[in-house]
Design an enzyme around this catalytic site. Structure first.
Site, PDB file in Angstrom:
ATOM      1  N   ASP A 176       0.832  -1.209   0.000  1.00 40.54           N
ATOM      2  CA  ASP A 176       0.000   0.000   0.000  1.00 40.54           C
ATOM      3  C   ASP A 176       0.867   1.260   0.000  1.00 40.54           C
ATOM      4  O   ASP A 176       0.574   2.227  -0.684  1.00 40.54           O
ATOM      5  CB  ASP A 176      -0.965   0.020   1.199  1.00 40.54           C
ATOM      6  CG  ASP A 176      -0.275  -0.207   2.535  1.00 40.54           C
ATOM      7  OD1 ASP A 176       0.932  -0.558   2.556  1.00 40.54           O
ATOM      8  OD2 ASP A 176      -0.932  -0.030   3.577  1.00 40.54           O
ATOM      9  N   PHE A 181       1.011  11.562   7.363  1.00 46.92           N
ATOM     10  CA  PHE A 181       0.291  10.321   7.564  1.00 46.92           C
ATOM     11  C   PHE A 181      -1.002  10.297   6.756  1.00 46.92           C
ATOM     12  O   PHE A 181      -1.727  11.287   6.699  1.00 46.92           O
ATOM     13  CB  PHE A 181      -0.014  10.123   9.048  1.00 46.92           C
ATOM     14  CG  PHE A 181      -0.254   8.697   9.392  1.00 46.92           C
ATOM     15  CD1 PHE A 181       0.810   7.816   9.546  1.00 46.92           C
ATOM     16  CD2 PHE A 181      -1.534   8.212   9.525  1.00 46.92           C
ATOM     17  CE1 PHE A 181       0.591   6.479   9.829  1.00 46.92           C
ATOM     18  CE2 PHE A 181      -1.767   6.880   9.821  1.00 46.92           C
ATOM     19  CZ  PHE A 181      -0.699   6.012   9.973  1.00 46.92           C
ATOM     20  N   ARG A 213      -9.274   1.925   7.376  1.00 51.86           N
ATOM     21  CA  ARG A 213      -8.902   1.209   6.143  1.00 51.86           C
ATOM     22  C   ARG A 213     -10.036   1.179   5.130  1.00 51.86           C
ATOM     23  O   ARG A 213      -9.831   1.019   3.937  1.00 51.86           O
ATOM     24  CB  ARG A 213      -8.551  -0.255   6.460  1.00 51.86           C
ATOM     25  CG  ARG A 213      -7.312  -0.450   7.293  1.00 51.86           C
ATOM     26  CD  ARG A 213      -6.913  -1.929   7.269  1.00 51.86           C
ATOM     27  NE  ARG A 213      -6.003  -2.270   8.346  1.00 51.86           N
ATOM     28  CZ  ARG A 213      -4.691  -2.111   8.296  1.00 51.86           C
ATOM     29  NH1 ARG A 213      -4.129  -1.588   7.233  1.00 51.86           N
ATOM     30  NH2 ARG A 213      -3.932  -2.455   9.310  1.00 51.86           N
TER      31      ARG A 213
HETATM   32  P1  XMP Z   1       8.042   1.594   6.183  1.00 52.00           P
HETATM   33  O1  XMP Z   1       8.469   2.792   6.998  1.00 52.00           O
HETATM   34  O2  XMP Z   1       8.596   0.311   6.717  1.00 52.00           O
HETATM   35  O3  XMP Z   1       6.489   1.558   6.367  1.00 52.00           O
HETATM   36  O4  XMP Z   1       8.333   1.806   4.699  1.00 52.00           O
HETATM   37  C1  XMP Z   1       5.764   0.732   5.617  1.00 52.00           C
HETATM   38  C2  XMP Z   1       4.541   0.244   6.338  1.00 52.00           C
HETATM   39  O5  XMP Z   1       4.056   1.154   7.320  1.00 52.00           O
HETATM   40  C3  XMP Z   1       2.719   1.488   7.109  1.00 52.00           C
HETATM   41  N1  XMP Z   1       2.632   2.941   6.817  1.00 52.00           N
HETATM   42  C4  XMP Z   1       1.527   3.685   6.845  1.00 52.00           C
HETATM   43  N2  XMP Z   1       0.269   3.355   7.120  1.00 52.00           N
HETATM   44  N3  XMP Z   1      -0.401   5.593   6.754  1.00 52.00           N
HETATM   45  C5  XMP Z   1      -0.679   4.317   7.061  1.00 52.00           C
HETATM   46  O6  XMP Z   1      -1.839   4.045   7.286  1.00 52.00           O
HETATM   47  C6  XMP Z   1       0.838   6.007   6.464  1.00 52.00           C
HETATM   48  O7  XMP Z   1       1.037   7.181   6.181  1.00 52.00           O
HETATM   49  C7  XMP Z   1       1.860   5.002   6.525  1.00 52.00           C
HETATM   50  N4  XMP Z   1       3.182   5.029   6.303  1.00 52.00           N
HETATM   51  C8  XMP Z   1       3.611   3.754   6.494  1.00 52.00           C
HETATM   52  C9  XMP Z   1       2.252   0.640   5.954  1.00 52.00           C
HETATM   53  O8  XMP Z   1       1.509  -0.440   6.472  1.00 52.00           O
HETATM   54  C10 XMP Z   1       3.475   0.102   5.299  1.00 52.00           C
HETATM   55  O9  XMP Z   1       3.352  -1.268   4.967  1.00 52.00           O
HETATM   56 MG    MG Z   2       1.503  -2.245   4.759  1.00 49.37          MG
END
Ligand code: XMP
Ligand code: MG
Length: 187
Positions: A110, A162, A175
């Site tokens: 996502d 976010f 979601r």
């Molecule tokens: P990283 O930092 O590992 O993060 O690249 C990836 C995972 O973190 C979640 N993620 C988010 N979920 N809003 C969300 O609802 C955001 O802005 C956000 N940024 C990161 C996401 O599940 C992803 O797999």
């Molecule tokens: Mg994810």
């Protein structure tokens, strides 16, 4: 709150307000574009899509229904986020298996934020010797990115704010919104 076109322009998820950022019609066009690219790139092949749960379940299901080449799908579950902060530690909750070996893999995510989750998955995948690995991510927070892999199919670069909706959540909630909403920083 409804705007003039009937869209909900502002939502509350748990204790935070979020403003409309990307409407579902635009999301749909972006997903169609990615599916068309994959159809062209994987002609004559039978890729295995690997959705990253939980967040990618909606993007993965939309993408799969638009892809026309023969394909399969499986899922892995990783988690790093707690609340609104991308965690330092990535946990694999359900895993990879032997069906990966020798396959053309397309990871479906996502959002790539710091890139930590994807880097961990890419590392774990190597042990299963896939024929190739490409990445499709609906959102990409370029400013927050700290790794050095390439996103082969990137839906949209977004600011380091976010977001919720279209599978993305704030502490498990939000979601189910078909559109994507961005945190209102003024609250
Ligand atoms: P990283 O930092 O590992 O993060 O690249 C990836 C995972 O973190 C979640 N993620 C988010 N979920 N809003 C969300 O609802 C955001 O802005 C956000 N940024 C990161 C996401 O599940 C992803 O797999
Ligand atoms: Mg994810």
């Amino acid at each position: 709150m409804l705007s003039t076109n009937g869209k909900t322009s502002r939502i509350k998820v748990r204790d935070k307000f979020f403003n409309l950022y990307l409407e579902k019609e635009k999301i749909d066009r972006i997903v169609s574009g990615i599916a068309t690219c994959i159809d062209l790139d994987y002609q004559g092949k039978n890729p295995l899509f690997l959705g990253v749960l939980n967040g990618a379940f909606i993007f993965a299901s939309d993408l799969l229904r638009k892809v026309k080449i023969p394909c399969e799908i499986s899922f892995v579950k990783y988690s790093s986020y707690q609340g609104m902060a991308s965690g330092e530690k990535v946990n694999r909750i359900i895993g990879l298996n032997e069906t990966i070996r020798g396959r053309e893999i397309i990871i479906v995510e996502d959002i790539v934020d710091t890139g930590l989750t994807m880097a961990k998955l890419l590392g774990d995948l190597k042990a299963f010797e896939p024929a190739s690995v490409k990445i499709a991510s609906f959102c990409f927070k370029k400013e927050a990115f700290r790794e050095n892999f390439t996103i082969d199919y990137c839906g949209l670069e977004i600011p380091d704010l976010f977001v919720v909706g279209y599978g993305l959540d704030y502490d498990g909630a939000g979601r189910n919104f078909p559109d994507i909403y961005q945190l209102d920083e003024t609250q």
